[in-house]
Design a protein around this motif. Structure first.
Motif, PDB file in Angstrom:
ATOM      1  N   GLY A  25       0.810  -1.205   0.000  1.00 33.24           N
ATOM      2  CA  GLY A  25       0.000   0.000   0.000  1.00 33.24           C
ATOM      3  C   GLY A  25       0.848   1.262   0.000  1.00 33.24           C
ATOM      4  O   GLY A  25       0.560   2.220  -0.729  1.00 33.24           O
ATOM      5  N   GLU A  26       1.912   1.265   0.796  1.00 30.38           N
ATOM      6  CA  GLU A  26       2.803   2.428   0.860  1.00 30.38           C
ATOM      7  C   GLU A  26       3.504   2.670  -0.476  1.00 30.38           C
ATOM      8  O   GLU A  26       3.780   3.818  -0.844  1.00 30.38           O
ATOM      9  CB  GLU A  26       3.849   2.208   1.950  1.00 30.38           C
ATOM     10  CG  GLU A  26       3.314   2.262   3.373  1.00 30.38           C
ATOM     11  CD  GLU A  26       2.894   3.667   3.769  1.00 30.38           C
ATOM     12  OE1 GLU A  26       3.723   4.582   3.694  1.00 30.38           O
ATOM     13  OE2 GLU A  26       1.710   3.847   4.139  1.00 30.38           O
ATOM     14  N   LEU A  27       3.790   1.596  -1.195  1.00 34.82           N
ATOM     15  CA  LEU A  27       4.527   1.701  -2.463  1.00 34.82           C
ATOM     16  C   LEU A  27       3.609   1.906  -3.669  1.00 34.82           C
ATOM     17  O   LEU A  27       4.082   2.092  -4.781  1.00 34.82           O
ATOM     18  CB  LEU A  27       5.375   0.444  -2.672  1.00 34.82           C
ATOM     19  CG  LEU A  27       6.551   0.300  -1.697  1.00 34.82           C
ATOM     20  CD1 LEU A  27       7.122  -1.118  -1.751  1.00 34.82           C
ATOM     21  CD2 LEU A  27       7.645   1.322  -2.015  1.00 34.82           C
ATOM     22  N   GLY A  28       2.306   1.869  -3.428  1.00 35.45           N
ATOM     23  CA  GLY A  28       1.359   2.089  -4.525  1.00 35.45           C
ATOM     24  C   GLY A  28       1.168   0.893  -5.421  1.00 35.45           C
ATOM     25  O   GLY A  28       0.668   1.037  -6.554  1.00 35.45           O
ATOM     26  N   ALA A  29       1.542  -0.295  -4.958  1.00 38.62           N
ATOM     27  CA  ALA A  29       1.376  -1.511  -5.761  1.00 38.62           C
ATOM     28  C   ALA A  29      -0.084  -1.957  -5.708  1.00 38.62           C
ATOM     29  O   ALA A  29      -0.725  -1.903  -4.658  1.00 38.62           O
ATOM     30  CB  ALA A  29       2.284  -2.622  -5.239  1.00 38.62           C
TER      31      ALA A  29
END
Length: 283
Positions: A95-99
């Protein structure tokens, strides 16, 4: 179709260097391997934020986190609980990496050796993963891989049919399917249909005896067989029918280059990207 490098191919580099090399290749994004020194359940928040900042500065997407969590089918309940905790940490990283997708393994044994209880246990835990991921609008993807419950399209669809959640799909991997000795061409794409969420490409070659760099032994329905990791077009897997089907079906997703042949990492990725563009008629 968009193209990514698998950071596991560049595991001898830092994740920042891997991203820079991916950009140099002209690819659209990077699929991050969920193991150190790139990313793991224990990776700190500041390190994850740094990865995202580097990717953004280079204009690279991070479509998938290829975690190594899972293996539920043959694990004890305690082990499943522990790996589920690891999964939750990797989900937070995703989620933090936008995956938009997170890889999870159902575990083994080979589908042709599996019993109903293996599928039932894997389905229970994959469903738990899917419920957590759905709350964050992230898909769970399982890789069609020899030695697992999902080593063929048929066994993959069987496991998917046991799930309650619809945010779970498959990674098509022709190299893995070549090892399994199952169809990986046009029909496999059409059979998977909407369950095809992602694509990996790499080449492999059946050989008489392992021992050379890049060679390995694997169990298939034929018994123990020997293989050599190869660059695209130099192994035994014919990827043309796969790419023809991806074009026919207007596949909208990502294709990750995952070559592990015994050549320098940048060189083999560059070679495979050129081959993929030829298969798509772009060169």
């Amino acid at each position: 179709m968009k193209f990514a490098a698998f950071s596991g191919v560049l595991i001898d580099h830092s994740i920042q260097e891997a991203m820079q090399l991916t950009k140099k290749l002209g690819l659209d994004g990077i699929e991050i391997a969920g193991r150190e020194p790139h990313l793991s359940p224990s990776t700190s928040g500041p390190r994850v934020k740094e990865m995202k900042a580097v990717a953004d500065s280079l204009g690279l997407a991070i479509p998938v986190i290829a975690s190594y969590t899972g293996g539920f089918a043959t694990s004890s309940d305690k082990e499943c609980g522990q790996t589920f905790d690891d999964f939750q940490r990797m989900l937070h990283h995703a989620g933090e990496l936008g995956a938009s997708k997170l890889r999870v393994s159902p575990g083994g044994p080979n589908a042709f050796l599996a019993q109903p209880h293996h599928f039932a246990k894997a389905a229970y835990w994959i469903d738990r993963c899917a419920a957590e991921a759905k709350a964050q609008q992230i898909d769970i993807i399982m890789e069609i891989h020899n030695g697992s419950l999902v080593e063929t399209v048929e066994s993959s669809l069987h496991l998917l049919s046991m799930l309650k959640h619809d945010n779970v799909g498959m990674i098509h991997d022709a190299g893995n399917m070549y090892i399994t000795d199952t169809d990986y061409g046009r029909d496999s794409v059409y059979q998977l249909g909407k369950s095809l969420f992602h694509v990996h490409v790499k080449d492999e070659l059946r050989i008489e005896k392992a021992g050379a760099p890049g060679s390995f032994v694997d169990l298939t329905h034929r018994g123990e067989e020997h293989f050599l990791q190869s660059r695209m077009g130099e192994g035994g897997a014919d990827h043309q029918p796969l790419f023809d089907a991806l074009r026919e079906t207007n596949y909208p997703g990502w294709i990750t280059l995952e070559c592990h042949a015994p050549f320098p990492a940048y060189e083999r990725l560059e070679h495979d990207y050129k081959q993929v563009k030829k298969l798509l008629g772009r060169s």
